[in-house]
Structures are given as C-alpha cells and as structure tokens.
Design a protein around this motif. Structure first.
Motif, PDB file in Angstrom:
ATOM      1  N   GLY A 134       1.289   9.313  -5.917  1.00 19.26           N
ATOM      2  CA  GLY A 134       1.303  10.706  -5.479  1.00 19.26           C
ATOM      3  C   GLY A 134       0.038  11.010  -4.719  1.00 19.26           C
ATOM      4  O   GLY A 134      -1.000  10.387  -4.904  1.00 19.26           O
ATOM      5  N   ALA A 135       0.130  11.958  -3.826  1.00 20.98           N
ATOM      6  CA  ALA A 135      -1.038  12.342  -3.022  1.00 20.98           C
ATOM      7  C   ALA A 135      -0.843  13.751  -2.526  1.00 20.98           C
ATOM      8  O   ALA A 135       0.269  14.155  -2.191  1.00 20.98           O
ATOM      9  CB  ALA A 135      -1.206  11.394  -1.839  1.00 20.98           C
ATOM     10  N   PRO A 136      -1.931  14.499  -2.462  1.00 21.40           N
ATOM     11  CA  PRO A 136      -1.795  15.839  -1.881  1.00 21.40           C
ATOM     12  C   PRO A 136      -1.549  15.730  -0.371  1.00 21.40           C
ATOM     13  O   PRO A 136      -2.042  14.827   0.282  1.00 21.40           O
ATOM     14  CB  PRO A 136      -3.157  16.491  -2.180  1.00 21.40           C
ATOM     15  CG  PRO A 136      -4.093  15.370  -2.394  1.00 21.40           C
ATOM     16  CD  PRO A 136      -3.276  14.216  -2.906  1.00 21.40           C
ATOM     17  N   VAL A 137      -0.766  16.639   0.139  1.00 18.54           N
ATOM     18  CA  VAL A 137      -0.510  16.730   1.575  1.00 18.54           C
ATOM     19  C   VAL A 137      -0.807  18.169   1.978  1.00 18.54           C
ATOM     20  O   VAL A 137      -0.280  19.107   1.369  1.00 18.54           O
ATOM     21  CB  VAL A 137       0.955  16.373   1.926  1.00 18.54           C
ATOM     22  CG1 VAL A 137       1.212  16.540   3.407  1.00 18.54           C
ATOM     23  CG2 VAL A 137       1.288  14.974   1.457  1.00 18.54           C
ATOM     24  N   ALA A 138      -1.677  18.341   2.960  1.00 21.51           N
ATOM     25  CA  ALA A 138      -2.062  19.683   3.362  1.00 21.51           C
ATOM     26  C   ALA A 138      -2.099  19.803   4.882  1.00 21.51           C
ATOM     27  O   ALA A 138      -2.542  18.890   5.568  1.00 21.51           O
ATOM     28  CB  ALA A 138      -3.446  20.023   2.796  1.00 21.51           C
ATOM     29  N   GLU A 173       0.793  -1.216   0.000  1.00 25.27           N
ATOM     30  CA  GLU A 173       0.000   0.000   0.000  1.00 25.27           C
ATOM     31  C   GLU A 173       0.835   1.282   0.000  1.00 25.27           C
ATOM     32  O   GLU A 173       0.544   2.212  -0.759  1.00 25.27           O
ATOM     33  CB  GLU A 173      -0.952   0.014   1.201  1.00 25.27           C
ATOM     34  CG  GLU A 173      -1.992  -1.093   1.161  1.00 25.27           C
ATOM     35  CD  GLU A 173      -1.510  -2.430   1.752  1.00 25.27           C
ATOM     36  OE1 GLU A 173      -0.312  -2.577   2.081  1.00 25.27           O
ATOM     37  OE2 GLU A 173      -2.343  -3.341   1.871  1.00 25.27           O
ATOM     38  N   ILE A 174       1.839   1.362   0.847  1.00 26.35           N
ATOM     39  CA  ILE A 174       2.628   2.591   0.926  1.00 26.35           C
ATOM     40  C   ILE A 174       3.413   2.827  -0.366  1.00 26.35           C
ATOM     41  O   ILE A 174       3.360   3.941  -0.921  1.00 26.35           O
ATOM     42  CB  ILE A 174       3.551   2.594   2.158  1.00 26.35           C
ATOM     43  CG1 ILE A 174       2.737   2.504   3.454  1.00 26.35           C
ATOM     44  CG2 ILE A 174       4.474   3.814   2.163  1.00 26.35           C
ATOM     45  CD1 ILE A 174       1.795   3.649   3.723  1.00 26.35           C
ATOM     46  N   PRO A 175       4.146   1.835  -0.882  1.00 19.08           N
ATOM     47  CA  PRO A 175       4.796   2.087  -2.173  1.00 19.08           C
ATOM     48  C   PRO A 175       3.802   2.474  -3.275  1.00 19.08           C
ATOM     49  O   PRO A 175       4.095   3.354  -4.099  1.00 19.08           O
ATOM     50  CB  PRO A 175       5.491   0.758  -2.485  1.00 19.08           C
ATOM     51  CG  PRO A 175       5.820   0.204  -1.140  1.00 19.08           C
ATOM     52  CD  PRO A 175       4.608   0.560  -0.307  1.00 19.08           C
ATOM     53  N   ARG A 176       2.630   1.854  -3.274  1.00 22.21           N
ATOM     54  CA  ARG A 176       1.625   2.217  -4.283  1.00 22.21           C
ATOM     55  C   ARG A 176       1.185   3.662  -4.113  1.00 22.21           C
ATOM     56  O   ARG A 176       1.025   4.396  -5.096  1.00 22.21           O
ATOM     57  CB  ARG A 176       0.416   1.284  -4.194  1.00 22.21           C
ATOM     58  CG  ARG A 176       0.710  -0.110  -4.729  1.00 22.21           C
ATOM     59  CD  ARG A 176      -0.455  -1.049  -4.569  1.00 22.21           C
ATOM     60  NE  ARG A 176      -1.615  -0.549  -5.301  1.00 22.21           N
ATOM     61  CZ  ARG A 176      -2.858  -0.991  -5.102  1.00 22.21           C
ATOM     62  NH1 ARG A 176      -3.095  -1.933  -4.206  1.00 22.21           N
ATOM     63  NH2 ARG A 176      -3.849  -0.502  -5.807  1.00 22.21           N
TER      64      ARG A 176
END
Length: 131
Positions: A123-127, A115-118
């Motif tokens: 990519g994911a937004p971080v806010a 899951e984490i490598p995927r």
C-alpha cells in the motif's frame, strides 16, 4: 467487477495478435507485446504484469536459468461502489529448457522481489500535487 486483464509477453511467447502493442525491451531483441485496454484498472494490472515479466528475465540471468520466452497475465476486480481493488492475481508461463523445479524456484524468487507487486501489497499513499 472482474476481468480487467493485462497480458505482457516476450521472446517465444510474444503475442501474434495484430492488436497487441509492441515496446522495446532491455532483455529481448524483439521487444514485448502488450494486450490491455487503456483504462486505469487495466493499467494498474499492466504495471504488475510488466514488472513480473522484467524480473523473470533479471532474476533468471542471476540464477543461470535460460529463458526463451515469458508470458504474464494479471487480472483482478474492483468494488463497483468504491472502485477499491479486490486484488490482483497473476499467472506466469516461462519457456525454458531447464527442469520445471528450476522454473518454480525462479518464479518464487520473482514473487519475492518484484517491485510493483511488493508496492501494491504494502500500500502507498497517492496524492495530487498542485502545479
């Protein structure tokens, strides 16, 4: 900048280094050993390595592959101007009595489902959220 290594290991491949940190682990009675500095770069790589280690045990159980030990090393670099990751590479050692082709099939499966490598690959937004 390269060399932000994070090493996680369990079972017969656990670290004997007295500086390694030990955590309980769902699949191994002795827990896991962790060798990583406490920096953001190392923690990012530790997340990937820890996920891969866990998924080796989970997927091995489902595939009927006995696992005596696992060691995962995740490393990568960062652009020194932007601190953008230049990518993460990881290696996996598995101590198992089965033929190598079964271990290779297990690791291929883990690479597909971890899951984490995927999440990092996608990519994911971080806010930051106000409290």
């Amino acid at each position: 900048m390269d060399g932000f290594d994070a090493v996680v290991a369990a079972g017969t491949l656990r670290s004997s280094d007295p500086g390694a940190v030990r955590f309980p682990h769902r699949w191994t009675p002795e827990g896991v050993s962790v060798e990583a500095a406490f920096t953001g770069a190392h923690l990012l790589h530790l997340a990937a390595a820890g996920c891969v280690l866990n998924d080796v045990y989970r997927e091995a159980e489902g595939m009927g592959v006995p696992v005596a030990g696992v060691r995962v090393v995740a490393s990568g670099g960062f652009d020194p101007e932007t601190w953008a990751s230049t990518g993460i590479a990881y290696t996996v050692d598995v101590d198992s009595p089965v033929p190598e082709r079964h271990v290779r099939a297990l690791l291929q499966r883990v690479d597909e489902v971890a899951e984490i490598p995927r999440a990092i690959r996608a990519g994911a937004p971080v806010a930051r959220v106000e409290t």
